[in-house]
Design a protein around this motif. Sequence first.
Motif, PDB file in Angstrom:
ATOM      1  N   MET A   1      25.680  66.456 -24.195  1.00  0.00           N
ATOM      2  CA  MET A   1      26.925  67.204 -24.411  1.00  0.00           C
ATOM      3  C   MET A   1      27.200  68.068 -23.180  1.00  0.00           C
ATOM      4  SD  MET A   1      27.868  69.718 -27.602  1.00  0.00           S
ATOM      5  CE  MET A   1      29.517  70.383 -27.783  1.00  0.00           C
ATOM      6  N   ARG A   2      28.325  67.785 -22.521  1.00  0.00           N
ATOM      7  CA  ARG A   2      28.620  68.459 -21.272  1.00  0.00           C
ATOM      8  C   ARG A   2      28.821  69.951 -21.468  1.00  0.00           C
ATOM      9  NH1 ARG A   2      33.070  65.808 -17.471  1.00  0.00           N
ATOM     10  NH2 ARG A   2      31.425  64.218 -17.531  1.00  0.00           N
ATOM     11  N   SER A   3      29.457  70.351 -22.557  1.00  0.00           N
ATOM     12  CA  SER A   3      29.688  71.782 -22.789  1.00  0.00           C
ATOM     13  C   SER A   3      28.378  72.531 -22.936  1.00  0.00           C
ATOM     14  CB  SER A   3      30.540  71.970 -24.044  1.00  0.00           C
ATOM     15  OG  SER A   3      29.897  71.397 -25.187  1.00  0.00           O
ATOM     16  N   ALA A   4      27.363  71.905 -23.539  1.00  0.00           N
ATOM     17  CA  ALA A   4      26.064  72.554 -23.684  1.00  0.00           C
ATOM     18  C   ALA A   4      25.404  72.761 -22.322  1.00  0.00           C
ATOM     19  CB  ALA A   4      25.165  71.723 -24.596  1.00  0.00           C
ATOM     20  N   ILE A   5      25.544  71.779 -21.435  1.00  0.00           N
ATOM     21  CA  ILE A   5      24.968  71.902 -20.089  1.00  0.00           C
ATOM     22  C   ILE A   5      25.635  73.031 -19.324  1.00  0.00           C
ATOM     23  CG2 ILE A   5      24.633  70.722 -17.889  1.00  0.00           C
ATOM     24  CD1 ILE A   5      24.497  68.086 -19.435  1.00  0.00           C
ATOM     25  N   VAL A   6      26.966  73.102 -19.430  1.00  0.00           N
ATOM     26  CA  VAL A   6      27.706  74.166 -18.743  1.00  0.00           C
ATOM     27  C   VAL A   6      27.333  75.531 -19.309  1.00  0.00           C
ATOM     28  CG1 VAL A   6      30.002  75.094 -18.267  1.00  0.00           C
ATOM     29  CG2 VAL A   6      29.603  72.630 -18.152  1.00  0.00           C
ATOM     30  N   ALA A   7      27.255  75.635 -20.640  1.00  0.00           N
ATOM     31  CA  ALA A   7      26.909  76.911 -21.272  1.00  0.00           C
ATOM     32  C   ALA A   7      25.498  77.342 -20.898  1.00  0.00           C
ATOM     33  CB  ALA A   7      27.053  76.790 -22.787  1.00  0.00           C
ATOM     34  N   GLU A   8      24.573  76.385 -20.889  1.00  0.00           N
ATOM     35  CA  GLU A   8      23.200  76.718 -20.530  1.00  0.00           C
ATOM     36  C   GLU A   8      23.108  77.173 -19.079  1.00  0.00           C
ATOM     37  OE1 GLU A   8      18.835  74.516 -20.341  1.00  0.00           O
ATOM     38  OE2 GLU A   8      20.421  73.724 -21.659  1.00  0.00           O
ATOM     39  N   TRP A   9      23.831  76.494 -18.189  1.00  0.00           N
ATOM     40  CA  TRP A   9      23.819  76.896 -16.777  1.00  0.00           C
ATOM     41  C   TRP A   9      24.404  78.300 -16.616  1.00  0.00           C
ATOM     42  CZ3 TRP A   9      27.692  78.413 -13.484  1.00  0.00           C
ATOM     43  CH2 TRP A   9      27.344  78.505 -12.136  1.00  0.00           C
ATOM     44  N   LEU A  10      25.482  78.591 -17.344  1.00  0.00           N
ATOM     45  CA  LEU A  10      26.125  79.893 -17.233  1.00  0.00           C
ATOM     46  C   LEU A  10      25.215  81.011 -17.725  1.00  0.00           C
ATOM     47  CD1 LEU A  10      28.739  81.447 -16.574  1.00  0.00           C
ATOM     48  CD2 LEU A  10      29.492  81.027 -18.923  1.00  0.00           C
ATOM     49  N   ILE A  11      24.589  80.829 -18.874  1.00  0.00           N
ATOM     50  CA  ILE A  11      23.708  81.862 -19.422  1.00  0.00           C
ATOM     51  C   ILE A  11      22.463  82.021 -18.552  1.00  0.00           C
ATOM     52  CG2 ILE A  11      22.293  82.498 -21.417  1.00  0.00           C
ATOM     53  CD1 ILE A  11      24.343  81.088 -23.183  1.00  0.00           C
ATOM     54  N   ALA A  12      21.998  80.917 -17.951  1.00  0.00           N
ATOM     55  CA  ALA A  12      20.804  80.981 -17.102  1.00  0.00           C
ATOM     56  C   ALA A  12      21.032  81.800 -15.840  1.00  0.00           C
ATOM     57  CB  ALA A  12      20.349  79.575 -16.737  1.00  0.00           C
ATOM     58  N   ARG A  13      22.311  82.048 -15.468  1.00  0.00           N
ATOM     59  CA  ARG A  13      22.585  82.888 -14.290  1.00  0.00           C
ATOM     60  C   ARG A  13      22.150  84.337 -14.532  1.00  0.00           C
ATOM     61  NH1 ARG A  13      21.752  79.589 -11.306  1.00  0.00           N
ATOM     62  NH2 ARG A  13      21.294  78.355 -13.170  1.00  0.00           N
ATOM     63  N   PHE A  14      22.028  84.724 -15.800  1.00  0.00           N
ATOM     64  CA  PHE A  14      21.742  86.121 -16.124  1.00  0.00           C
ATOM     65  C   PHE A  14      20.442  86.302 -16.895  1.00  0.00           C
ATOM     66  CE2 PHE A  14      26.360  85.304 -16.202  1.00  0.00           C
ATOM     67  CZ  PHE A  14      26.731  86.053 -15.108  1.00  0.00           C
ATOM     68  N   THR A  15      19.717  85.222 -17.148  1.00  0.00           N
ATOM     69  CA  THR A  15      18.426  85.314 -17.811  1.00  0.00           C
ATOM     70  C   THR A  15      17.599  84.114 -17.372  1.00  0.00           C
ATOM     71  OG1 THR A  15      17.320  85.544 -19.951  1.00  0.00           O
ATOM     72  CG2 THR A  15      19.224  84.069 -19.857  1.00  0.00           C
ATOM     73  N   ASN A  16      16.389  83.978 -17.921  1.00  0.00           N
ATOM     74  CA  ASN A  16      15.547  82.858 -17.492  1.00  0.00           C
ATOM     75  C   ASN A  16      15.998  81.560 -18.170  1.00  0.00           C
ATOM     76  OD1 ASN A  16      13.847  82.444 -20.088  1.00  0.00           O
ATOM     77  ND2 ASN A  16      13.627  84.629 -19.673  1.00  0.00           N
ATOM     78  N   PRO A  17      15.735  80.401 -17.559  1.00  0.00           N
ATOM     79  CA  PRO A  17      16.225  79.122 -18.096  1.00  0.00           C
ATOM     80  C   PRO A  17      15.710  78.808 -19.502  1.00  0.00           C
ATOM     81  CG  PRO A  17      15.526  78.875 -15.811  1.00  0.00           C
ATOM     82  CD  PRO A  17      15.103  80.249 -16.235  1.00  0.00           C
TER      83      PRO A  17
END
Length: 251
Positions: free
Chosen positions: A1-17
């Motif tokens: 799911m592309r939206s999940a990848i984008v959301a995960e990348w965005l949140i990972a900018r401010f916390t750990n992966p």
Amino acid sequence: MRSAIVAEWLIARFTNPDRAASVVGDLLELAPERGPLWFWSGVAGIVLSLTWRRLVGFALAYACLSLLQWRITTTARSALLQWHMMAGSGAPPFPFHRDPLHAAVVAFAASACIAAAYAVICYGLHDEFARLALAVSAPSLLLMFYWSKLAVVLSASSILLGVLIYFVVSGRRRRAMLALAVALFAGFCGFRFILYLWPWYLQLVPLSPLGYSLSNASLPVLAVIVQVAACDWARWLVRDRSAGASQMENA
């Protein structure tokens, strides 16, 4: 799911992966029932919860720089008026902002004030970096505004020296001092580079009915952006990796 990848990348900018993947996974479990609008509103709320300190810290840092600009402008006008009044009596010119050393103190104090305002909100007063930035900015501002008063200069210099000596005592405080030195140096160099490129920018950007799309009024915003980014980068660069490694081993 592309939206999940984008959301995960965005949140990972401010916390750990790992934490970002866990949070997005929790949202994905309820997304089929509640829809994409709920999913992205949840992502936006999580990003805001992770960044509100940075946003408030940035706003406070910009407010402090604006206050310093207003105070410097007011002092400069008063100095110019005093110089004009003394010119007729043959008195020497008023030295405000004519001393290169004072200009360096002004630049250092402004950078330290931005770093202190941002660090206190973003990292908290329990953080050594924030406490050092706050302790350094106070005597620096005294030096900046009372440069012509020898007693204040000596007192502020003594306080600044005492703060630096205190932070040399332990390794943790030394790391904070190194991080602050790197942050202030990187912020100063970054802003000077922007000033160096500014004339080329003004030539490339076409005129709008109100003037350039970015005018000199945007330079303080850029100064704050560069300095707060330098603070985050310097703290990450000088962080205690040995402590993190020992925690991983214990886990």
